[in-house]
Design a protein around this motif. Structure first.
Motif, PDB file in Angstrom:
ATOM      1  N   GLN A  63       0.819  -1.205   0.000  1.00 18.53           N
ATOM      2  CA  GLN A  63       0.000   0.000   0.000  1.00 18.53           C
ATOM      3  C   GLN A  63       0.854   1.257   0.000  1.00 18.53           C
ATOM      4  O   GLN A  63       0.355   2.359  -0.192  1.00 18.53           O
ATOM      5  CB  GLN A  63      -0.932  -0.017   1.206  1.00 18.53           C
ATOM      6  N   ALA A  64       2.151   1.074   0.225  1.00 18.70           N
ATOM      7  CA  ALA A  64       3.130   2.148   0.158  1.00 18.70           C
ATOM      8  C   ALA A  64       4.392   1.551  -0.451  1.00 18.70           C
ATOM      9  O   ALA A  64       4.782   0.431  -0.112  1.00 18.70           O
ATOM     10  CB  ALA A  64       3.429   2.715   1.540  1.00 18.70           C
ATOM     11  N   ILE A  65       5.007   2.300  -1.372  1.00 16.72           N
ATOM     12  CA  ILE A  65       6.211   1.803  -2.038  1.00 16.72           C
ATOM     13  C   ILE A  65       7.252   2.916  -2.064  1.00 16.72           C
ATOM     14  O   ILE A  65       6.969   4.032  -2.501  1.00 16.72           O
ATOM     15  CB  ILE A  65       5.916   1.308  -3.462  1.00 16.72           C
ATOM     16  N   THR A  66       8.438   2.581  -1.582  1.00 21.26           N
ATOM     17  CA  THR A  66       9.581   3.488  -1.624  1.00 21.26           C
ATOM     18  C   THR A  66      10.502   3.040  -2.753  1.00 21.26           C
ATOM     19  O   THR A  66      10.853   1.870  -2.838  1.00 21.26           O
ATOM     20  CB  THR A  66      10.354   3.472  -0.294  1.00 21.26           C
ATOM     21  N   ILE A  67      10.879   3.978  -3.592  1.00 20.88           N
ATOM     22  CA  ILE A  67      11.817   3.704  -4.675  1.00 20.88           C
ATOM     23  C   ILE A  67      13.152   4.319  -4.283  1.00 20.88           C
ATOM     24  O   ILE A  67      13.239   5.512  -3.974  1.00 20.88           O
ATOM     25  CB  ILE A  67      11.310   4.283  -6.008  1.00 20.88           C
ATOM     26  N   VAL A  68      14.189   3.481  -4.273  1.00 13.21           N
ATOM     27  CA  VAL A  68      15.521   3.907  -3.863  1.00 13.21           C
ATOM     28  C   VAL A  68      16.430   3.902  -5.090  1.00 13.21           C
ATOM     29  O   VAL A  68      16.820   2.845  -5.572  1.00 13.21           O
ATOM     30  CB  VAL A  68      16.103   2.970  -2.780  1.00 13.21           C
ATOM     31  N   PRO A  69      16.771   5.087  -5.625  1.00 13.19           N
ATOM     32  CA  PRO A  69      17.677   5.141  -6.768  1.00 13.19           C
ATOM     33  C   PRO A  69      19.096   4.763  -6.344  1.00 13.19           C
ATOM     34  O   PRO A  69      19.707   5.455  -5.537  1.00 13.19           O
ATOM     35  CB  PRO A  69      17.617   6.603  -7.223  1.00 13.19           C
ATOM     36  N   MET A  70      19.582   3.671  -6.884  1.00 17.04           N
ATOM     37  CA  MET A  70      20.898   3.156  -6.515  1.00 17.04           C
ATOM     38  C   MET A  70      21.977   3.755  -7.432  1.00 17.04           C
ATOM     39  O   MET A  70      22.762   3.041  -8.048  1.00 17.04           O
ATOM     40  CB  MET A  70      20.883   1.631  -6.582  1.00 17.04           C
ATOM     41  N   PHE A  71      21.979   5.087  -7.498  1.00 18.84           N
ATOM     42  CA  PHE A  71      22.928   5.828  -8.324  1.00 18.84           C
ATOM     43  C   PHE A  71      23.859   6.616  -7.415  1.00 18.84           C
ATOM     44  O   PHE A  71      23.400   7.253  -6.464  1.00 18.84           O
ATOM     45  CB  PHE A  71      22.203   6.824  -9.237  1.00 18.84           C
ATOM     46  N   LEU A  72      25.154   6.592  -7.725  1.00 22.19           N
ATOM     47  CA  LEU A  72      26.091   7.412  -6.948  1.00 22.19           C
ATOM     48  C   LEU A  72      25.957   8.876  -7.309  1.00 22.19           C
ATOM     49  O   LEU A  72      26.076   9.740  -6.453  1.00 22.19           O
ATOM     50  CB  LEU A  72      27.532   6.944  -7.163  1.00 22.19           C
ATOM     51  N   GLY A  73      25.722   9.173  -8.551  1.00 19.96           N
ATOM     52  CA  GLY A  73      25.552  10.551  -8.995  1.00 19.96           C
ATOM     53  C   GLY A  73      24.166  10.760  -9.563  1.00 19.96           C
ATOM     54  O   GLY A  73      23.480   9.813  -9.937  1.00 19.96           O
ATOM     55  N   VAL A  74      23.766  12.014  -9.610  1.00 24.57           N
ATOM     56  CA  VAL A  74      22.447  12.350 -10.143  1.00 24.57           C
ATOM     57  C   VAL A  74      22.634  12.889 -11.551  1.00 24.57           C
ATOM     58  O   VAL A  74      22.988  14.041 -11.753  1.00 24.57           O
ATOM     59  CB  VAL A  74      21.718  13.375  -9.255  1.00 24.57           C
ATOM     60  N   GLY A  75      22.420  12.022 -12.515  1.00 21.48           N
ATOM     61  CA  GLY A  75      22.474  12.414 -13.912  1.00 21.48           C
ATOM     62  C   GLY A  75      21.069  12.465 -14.480  1.00 21.48           C
ATOM     63  O   GLY A  75      20.078  12.531 -13.746  1.00 21.48           O
ATOM     64  N   LYS A  76      20.997  12.413 -15.793  1.00 24.59           N
ATOM     65  CA  LYS A  76      19.714  12.518 -16.481  1.00 24.59           C
ATOM     66  C   LYS A  76      18.721  11.445 -16.031  1.00 24.59           C
ATOM     67  O   LYS A  76      17.541  11.729 -15.863  1.00 24.59           O
ATOM     68  CB  LYS A  76      19.933  12.433 -17.990  1.00 24.59           C
ATOM     69  N   HIS A  77      19.192  10.231 -15.837  1.00 27.38           N
ATOM     70  CA  HIS A  77      18.271   9.156 -15.450  1.00 27.38           C
ATOM     71  C   HIS A  77      17.592   9.450 -14.114  1.00 27.38           C
ATOM     72  O   HIS A  77      16.377   9.321 -13.989  1.00 27.38           O
ATOM     73  CB  HIS A  77      18.997   7.819 -15.361  1.00 27.38           C
ATOM     74  N   GLU A 106      23.910  10.656  -2.774  1.00 26.29           N
ATOM     75  CA  GLU A 106      23.702  11.944  -2.113  1.00 26.29           C
ATOM     76  C   GLU A 106      23.580  11.806  -0.601  1.00 26.29           C
ATOM     77  O   GLU A 106      23.518  12.803   0.107  1.00 26.29           O
ATOM     78  CB  GLU A 106      22.453  12.625  -2.666  1.00 26.29           C
ATOM     79  N   ASP A 107      23.528  10.579  -0.108  1.00 24.19           N
ATOM     80  CA  ASP A 107      23.399  10.337   1.322  1.00 24.19           C
ATOM     81  C   ASP A 107      24.784  10.435   1.969  1.00 24.19           C
ATOM     82  O   ASP A 107      25.720   9.732   1.570  1.00 24.19           O
ATOM     83  CB  ASP A 107      22.806   8.941   1.542  1.00 24.19           C
ATOM     84  N   THR A 108      24.915  11.276   2.961  1.00 32.19           N
ATOM     85  CA  THR A 108      26.225  11.482   3.594  1.00 32.19           C
ATOM     86  C   THR A 108      26.768  10.216   4.239  1.00 32.19           C
ATOM     87  O   THR A 108      27.982  10.055   4.351  1.00 32.19           O
ATOM     88  CB  THR A 108      26.160  12.611   4.643  1.00 32.19           C
ATOM     89  N   ARG A 109      25.896   9.299   4.630  1.00 30.96           N
ATOM     90  CA  ARG A 109      26.369   8.024   5.195  1.00 30.96           C
ATOM     91  C   ARG A 109      27.107   7.205   4.134  1.00 30.96           C
ATOM     92  O   ARG A 109      28.107   6.550   4.430  1.00 30.96           O
ATOM     93  CB  ARG A 109      25.205   7.224   5.777  1.00 30.96           C
ATOM     94  N   VAL A 110      26.606   7.247   2.905  1.00 28.93           N
ATOM     95  CA  VAL A 110      27.264   6.526   1.812  1.00 28.93           C
ATOM     96  C   VAL A 110      28.597   7.189   1.490  1.00 28.93           C
ATOM     97  O   VAL A 110      29.612   6.513   1.319  1.00 28.93           O
ATOM     98  CB  VAL A 110      26.350   6.458   0.568  1.00 28.93           C
ATOM     99  N   THR A 111      28.606   8.509   1.431  1.00 30.36           N
ATOM    100  CA  THR A 111      29.851   9.237   1.171  1.00 30.36           C
ATOM    101  C   THR A 111      30.896   8.902   2.221  1.00 30.36           C
ATOM    102  O   THR A 111      32.063   8.630   1.900  1.00 30.36           O
ATOM    103  CB  THR A 111      29.586  10.760   1.158  1.00 30.36           C
TER     104      THR A 111
END
Length: 122
Positions: A63-77, A106-111
């Motif tokens: 009933q709720a869905i979170t989409i997590v973009p597994m991209f290191l950078g934010v490009g066109k996609h 973009e998450d500081t924990r990943v950085t």
């Protein structure tokens, strides 16, 4: 009880072994939360795609869905293509609460983790 789905969304590749790290993250999510409905979806070159994963999770009762973009950078996609795909899903499934997270890079924990891994090699 509301069922929550998580879609780990990545680019995709012609190399079938490319998706192993994505599947490993999905496995870890399931270990952390056995009730979570987790799927991996890909923009191109790998299946399943985002609409197919979304349909599967909705059919499973999410009933709720979170989409997590597994991209290191934010490009066109991540900046252009993904919001359009999510808008289509919102239109198709208006009773589902959709949440689009920022790209993982973009998450500081990943950085911080990436920096620690880089330093551990020296």
């Amino acid at each position: 009880m509301s069922r929550h789905g998580v879609i780990l969304f990545a680019h995709g590749s012609r190399d079938p072994s490319w998706s192993r790290p994505m599947e490993a993250v999905a496995t870890r999510v399931r270990q952390l939360d056995p009730q979570a409905l987790v799927r991996c979806a890909y923009l191109e070159l790998t299946t399943p795609d985002l609409p197919a994963c979304a349909a599967e999770l909705v059919a499973a009762g999410a009933q709720a869905i979170t989409i997590v973009p597994m991209f290191l950078g934010v490009g066109k996609h991540a900046r252009e293509d993904l919001p359009h795909l999510v808008a289509d899903l919102q239109h198709r499934y208006p009773r589902v609460a959709w949440h689009l997270q920022g790209a993982i890079g973009e998450d500081t924990r990943v950085t911080d983790l990436l920096a620690r891994i880089a330093l551990s090699a020296s």
